[in-house]
Design a protein around this motif. Sequence first.
Motif, mmCIF file in Angstrom:
data_model
loop_
_atom_site.group_PDB
_atom_site.id
_atom_site.type_symbol
_atom_site.label_atom_id
_atom_site.label_comp_id
_atom_site.label_asym_id
_atom_site.label_seq_id
_atom_site.Cartn_x
_atom_site.Cartn_y
_atom_site.Cartn_z
ATOM 1 N N PHE A 86 0.633 11.554 -18.939
ATOM 2 C CA PHE A 86 -0.968 11.576 -18.774
ATOM 3 C C PHE A 86 -0.926 13.468 -19.368
ATOM 4 N N PRO A 87 -1.280 14.077 -20.268
ATOM 5 C CA PRO A 87 -1.787 15.599 -19.367
ATOM 6 C C PRO A 87 -2.297 16.327 -18.779
ATOM 7 N N PRO A 88 -1.937 16.983 -17.845
ATOM 8 C CA PRO A 88 -2.938 17.098 -16.841
ATOM 9 C C PRO A 88 -3.780 18.094 -17.217
ATOM 10 N N ILE A 89 -3.995 18.453 -18.059
ATOM 11 C CA ILE A 89 -5.467 18.591 -18.344
ATOM 12 C C ILE A 89 -6.226 17.772 -18.904
ATOM 13 N N LEU A 90 -5.945 16.249 -19.292
ATOM 14 C CA LEU A 90 -7.033 15.376 -18.932
ATOM 15 C C LEU A 90 -7.518 15.085 -18.168
ATOM 16 N N LEU A 91 -6.720 15.273 -16.715
ATOM 17 C CA LEU A 91 -7.188 14.912 -15.489
ATOM 18 C C LEU A 91 -8.170 15.167 -14.729
#
Lengths: 478, 297, 282
Positions: free
Chosen positions: C122-127
């Motif tokens: 999961f892209p950190p920026i997604l979270l």
Amino acid sequence: MKKRISVILMTAMLTAALAACSSGTGSGTSQSDAAASQADTAASVAADTSATAETTDAGETEQPAESELEGEITFWHSFTQGPRLENIQAAADAFMTDHPKVKINIETYSWGDFYTKWTTGLASGNVPDMSTARAGEVVEMINADAIIPLDDLIDSIGRDRFYESPIQEMTYTDGQCYAVPIYSHAYVMWYRKDLLEKYNLDVPKTWEEFNAAATAITEGENGEVYGCSVPMGTNDNYATSFLDVYVGSARESLLTQDRKPNLTSQTALDGIQFWVDMYHNNSPADSINFNTLDQATLYYQGKNAFDFNSGFHIGGVESNTPDLLDYIDCAPIPTPSGDGNPDYIVNNMPMVVWKNSEHPEICKAFIEYFYSPDRYIPFLHSVPVGMMPALKEITNDPAFLENDTIKKYQNAMETISNALSHGTYTAMEYGPCVEAGILANQRVIEGMFQDIVLNGTPVEDAAAAAEAQLLELFSAAE
Amino acid sequence: MPVKRKTISSLTSWLFVLPALLVVVLLMLYPVTSSIFYSFTNKNLIKADFRMIGLDNYKAILTDNTFWTAFLTNLKWTAASLLGQLLIGFSAALALNRIKKGSGIYRTLLIIPWAFPSIVLAFSWKWILNGVSGFLPNLLVKLGICDTTPQFLSSAALAFPTLVFLNIWFGAPLMMVNILSALQTVPQDQYESARMDGASPLQSFVHITFPHIRMVVGLLVVLRTIWVFNSFDIIYLITGGGPGSITKTVPIYAYDTGWGMRMLGKSSAVTVLLLLSLLFICSMYFKLLNRWEKENA
Amino acid sequence: MKRRLHSRRGWLGNTISYVYLTVLAIFAVFPLLWIILSSVKEKGELTQNPTAILPQSVTWENFRIVFEQLNFGTNIKNSIIIAGSTTLIAIVISSLGAYGVVRFFPRFGKLMTRVLITTYMFPPILLAVPYAIIMGRIGMMNNRAGLVIVYLSISVPYALWLLVGFIHTVPLEIEEAARVDGANKLQVFYKVVLPITAPGIVAVAIYTFINVWNEFLYSLIMINSSSKMTIAVALRSLTGQEVLDWGVMMAASTIVVLPSVIFFMLIQKRIAGGLAQGAVKS
């Protein structure tokens, strides 16, 4: 054995708890203590009495001031360095001494991150009680229903003590004013006296003269000094400012009256072409990625002959290359024809109070306190000439004028003071609006400039594309 | 009695995995599902109300040229960085494994870049490569290699390769350290007997070294692919995606969309697409790794 | 004949290796050296003479400014506390979990590994925004424990994944022998499995620590108070709007990076224990 493992687990949990708990301390940092000790108590007492005097003038509206202020507020600002930071901390410390039940937590963020912080903060319900803001952002904050009107505060301080234009600029379509200016500055043309003299040039009054002068210096200095660096970095909105300087000099705006982007008017196209040519001829190649800071540093270091900025340039030169202090000065922005008064970019740094705040009364009381001469003048003096007073009477206050830098740069003071009354923030010529904020902060114009320079896109096409992109953003914001 | 004992036993079995399950499920579930949910809405970062708009975000993104450019940049960024890290890491490990004296010192020096937090990496290299008063550009001019100071971080031609170089600089030590320790597990007697048989160093590398360490290398590549594909800090802190959109990767594009334009819904859709493409790439890797594993077994 | 050829080849190979490693070492060390040297140079020298390596005169002014204006000690402490507790908790949770999955739920293990790898992707920026929202809701924004929790969610998946591989390397017979001696599951784990997998655990721990120590985005978003900020974000706030002082920035960088370089030098043997070795078996 089980015991040992549970010990390990316990330690782990404890460490986490430690991380959570040791948060209460801190905040009252060492630098603030130092600054606070400088602040003399007598002055703060005097300031306090004057503030109360004002309050009684204002009448019944301000009755909470009668009861003792109590509570904790958080104040975010973006003056990350130097004496300004210390001055604000000192003011907060003195205020806390006067109101022992009040605690003011000050946090600072660099400009770029500040934006990320408050938008995410708003999404997560984590915003400060009061903060500075960028002029273009205030409308966004109003639109997001995040800040409160400050008319009661303005009336309490005395509406007629403020300069009219900043208050006007921060008054929204609902007729309420949502911010107070803590200082003002305007973009003027900075130049180097020694270089103009060396190449026998006059201070340029038209853009044509400006171009000729910059070119002469670039050629003469052979790379040691650039004629005029043109910053186009997409981390900042400086290219927008440069374009606005040009467009404003023809007394036009980057927005039309019905709030549409206006990049394809003849003046705007001329302006884009002018800066692209200037970039190719007189600017370091690196400036395509320059932000405000990179750009300013070039002038501070004596490597840029002309620049457009506020009085902050004096302080920058002073801390980078003090030898140059005698050779810098500023003048009005050139215009297409050479006569007439240009429209300047004026930045009235807004201070806002957030709706989430549980103690708006403390925020307001602190802001009012901050404007008292004993607090406000030292604050302004922390960047002399750079920060111009938002209150009329301070401008002529002998205590304000009693400053070496202000005395030394009389001409700059006059030029900037004059500019302040002839302009607004970028694209706010027709009043504050979301579109102006988007235009100034979305880096579309920076992208357009980079597209022209890097891909050789024709100016008309790039401008039309940028206009379309802005229109899309405008409609998305509604 | 034995029944009870069994229950206790399976209970303790669960206790082992429970904390980890909780972390993964609780901490990931909400953010991930809410992100996926937002990707079907027009949610604005700073406004409370929003509505479902179906696949509009995805449509808008997939028809946006900037996205595809960013996607391509992301692929190039990942491939170039990984290849470079692997090449440097591998060769350095081979060299370290070969030399007898001083390998400790070299190893110590070579892992220094790994100790750089991305913000320090950004500060220090921006300063070294600064186009006006940076060390390297001015040195190149002084040595007569360039006429004017090269603009490593802001010229259209140099910015991307420079960023890739910095990522290699930062990531190669990790590869090196792990490959080196894998090399040391290769049984020495196999080399001896290969040498007896007259195998060239290349042959013994292909037939002995590589089969031994390829699983390690493969997993390293997977780990780093995921990391580099999603990486945000280095680019954000050094070029912010500029000049133009030359160094704009998908995470930067998502950031610009989510924070810059405050279109959280659209930005969520971008990251969901990012995740999907990563899943695809990694499933390819795992196919290969599974085959290797079977061959090794 | 053959032998001589070999030794000549060996000599050549060694020389190439040394030259190559020296070149790499120069690249690896130069930035560190350069920030240290820049941090003690006078202002004028910094910009006027960009290619001079050694400072004409040494000044500690930049360091004075950094320590006076910034609360660096606190920020370093925060980073250590946050990275340290994240690592500790992540390792405890993941090693227990990894052991449990491998020994007690082997079938479920394959699925779990897949899920873990997916979550790691999961892209950190997604979270970032959802984390901010949920942490805001439970009152953990601007809270170091909150940041630790967020970091756990990005650390545990891959730590668990890597550790599963290490646990696989433990011979079942040893464990069974211990079981026969009457040890319970926790005892077996603690007495038998942990010592065998210790090098792997240490390597994973170091890897976790480094990733958290270097993390920037979540730290920027989650923490508001400078007294709780990690070093990465505190450093970032040095880039003011009107003033950019490279000397000061270099001094601050030196303060941040020097301890971690020393830490690395001390633990480098442990890192070399290798992460991937264990992962091979997963």
